[in-house]
Design an enzyme around this catalytic site. Structure first.
Site, short mmCIF file in Angstrom:
data_model
loop_
_atom_site.label_atom_id
_atom_site.label_comp_id
_atom_site.label_asym_id
_atom_site.label_seq_id
_atom_site.Cartn_x
_atom_site.Cartn_y
_atom_site.Cartn_z
N PHE A 57 0.85 -1.20 0.00
CA PHE A 57 0.00 0.00 0.00
C PHE A 57 0.88 1.24 0.00
O PHE A 57 1.70 1.46 0.89
CB PHE A 57 -0.91 0.01 1.23
CG PHE A 57 -1.84 1.19 1.29
CD1 PHE A 57 -2.85 1.34 0.36
CD2 PHE A 57 -1.69 2.16 2.28
CE1 PHE A 57 -3.72 2.43 0.40
CE2 PHE A 57 -2.56 3.25 2.35
CZ PHE A 57 -3.57 3.39 1.41
N GLY A 58 0.68 2.09 -1.01
CA GLY A 58 1.39 3.36 -1.11
C GLY A 58 0.47 4.53 -0.88
O GLY A 58 -0.67 4.54 -1.37
N TYR A 59 0.93 5.51 -0.14
CA TYR A 59 0.09 6.67 0.20
C TYR A 59 0.78 8.00 -0.06
O TYR A 59 0.17 9.06 0.06
CB TYR A 59 -0.31 6.60 1.68
CG TYR A 59 0.88 6.40 2.61
CD1 TYR A 59 1.60 7.49 3.08
CD2 TYR A 59 1.28 5.13 2.98
CE1 TYR A 59 2.70 7.30 3.91
CE2 TYR A 59 2.36 4.93 3.82
CZ TYR A 59 3.08 6.03 4.28
OH TYR A 59 4.17 5.84 5.09
N GLY A 60 2.07 7.98 -0.40
CA GLY A 60 2.83 9.19 -0.70
C GLY A 60 3.57 9.02 -2.02
O GLY A 60 2.95 8.79 -3.05
N SER A 61 4.89 9.07 -1.96
CA SER A 61 5.67 9.01 -3.20
C SER A 61 5.57 7.67 -3.91
O SER A 61 5.80 7.59 -5.12
CB SER A 61 7.14 9.34 -2.93
OG SER A 61 7.72 8.40 -2.05
N GLU A 134 12.67 2.36 2.38
CA GLU A 134 11.78 2.80 3.44
C GLU A 134 12.25 2.51 4.87
O GLU A 134 11.84 3.20 5.80
CB GLU A 134 10.40 2.14 3.26
CG GLU A 134 9.74 2.40 1.91
CD GLU A 134 9.32 3.83 1.72
OE1 GLU A 134 9.20 4.58 2.73
OE2 GLU A 134 9.11 4.23 0.57
#
Length: 222
Positions: A57-61, A134
């Protein structure tokens, strides 16, 4: 010279070299050791079957620059976590003299972002690249969550803020966040670019993040 996070710069070690250089001059920042990185990666992989694809799950870059191979992506909803500028950055998009701010997932609320599916055969390599990006600085913890997309619920791995990390930043006013984002810049570019890219790509998904839009509206005009 601005460094870009790409698949190539992750594979050739350029991103890791930048991290190592910063870690050598800032030992107080509690950077994770190679042994700790390997242990945490193995712990994450044990929750996944050997022939099971991995959702991230990605929420920014990650939304607009995943830099890993995937076979499917979906707009997805995560309950129990919200997207917030709560991580100070002394490298990447900031400097020790003028720290930047990055997004992380903090507890409460909900967040819409992108779920990426990595096929099982490629999980070790692709997650390894993501881990390097990350997890080294210790500011994020990997966490398994449940996403909703297209009427389905499925598990995914994401990266949430580490509240014990010294760069975790509690609530900032809108004006404080905007003032930092307006001027901070580092080897990866500016915080303003990061904010604007995130908003633009969320809108392409049909997602409007009110909090991000308010910060953008508070930035001085260029």
């Amino acid at each position: 010279m601005t460094l870009r996070i790409t698949r190539e710069t992750l594979l050739n070690g350029a991103v890791r070299e930048m991290q190592r250089h910063y870690a050598a001059s800032h030992p107080d920042m509690h950077w994770r050791t190679e042994a700790e990185m390997a242990r945490l990666l193995q712990e994450a992989l044990t929750a996944l079957g050997p022939e099971e694809d991995l959702w991230v799950f990605g929420y920014g870059s990650l939304i607009w620059n995943p830099a890993f191979d995937y076979v499917e992506k979906r707009c997805a909803l995560l309950h129990g976590w919200h997207r917030r500028f709560c991580l100070k950055m002394y490298m990447g998009r900031g400097t020790p003299e003028r720290p930047g701010l990055m997004l992380a997932l903090d507890r409460g609320g909900a967040c819409r972002g992108v779920a990426f599916r990595i096929e099982a055969a490629k999980v070790p390599q692709e997650l390894g690249l993501l881990w390097q990006r990350e997890m080294y600085g210790g500011s994020y913890n990997a966490r398994w969550v449940t996403l909703e997309a297209g009427g389905e619920r499925f598990k995914a791995l994401t990266f949430v803020i580490n509240h014990a990390h010294p760069r975790y930043t509690r609530e900032l006013t809108l004006e404080q966040a905007a003032a930092i984002i307006a001027t901070a810049q580092g080897d990866l570019g500016s915080c303003r670019e990061y904010l604007e890219n995130t908003i633009t790509h969320l809108r392409q998904l049909g997602v409007r993040d009110t909090g991000l839009s308010r910060i953008a509206a508070a930035l001085p005009k260029r």
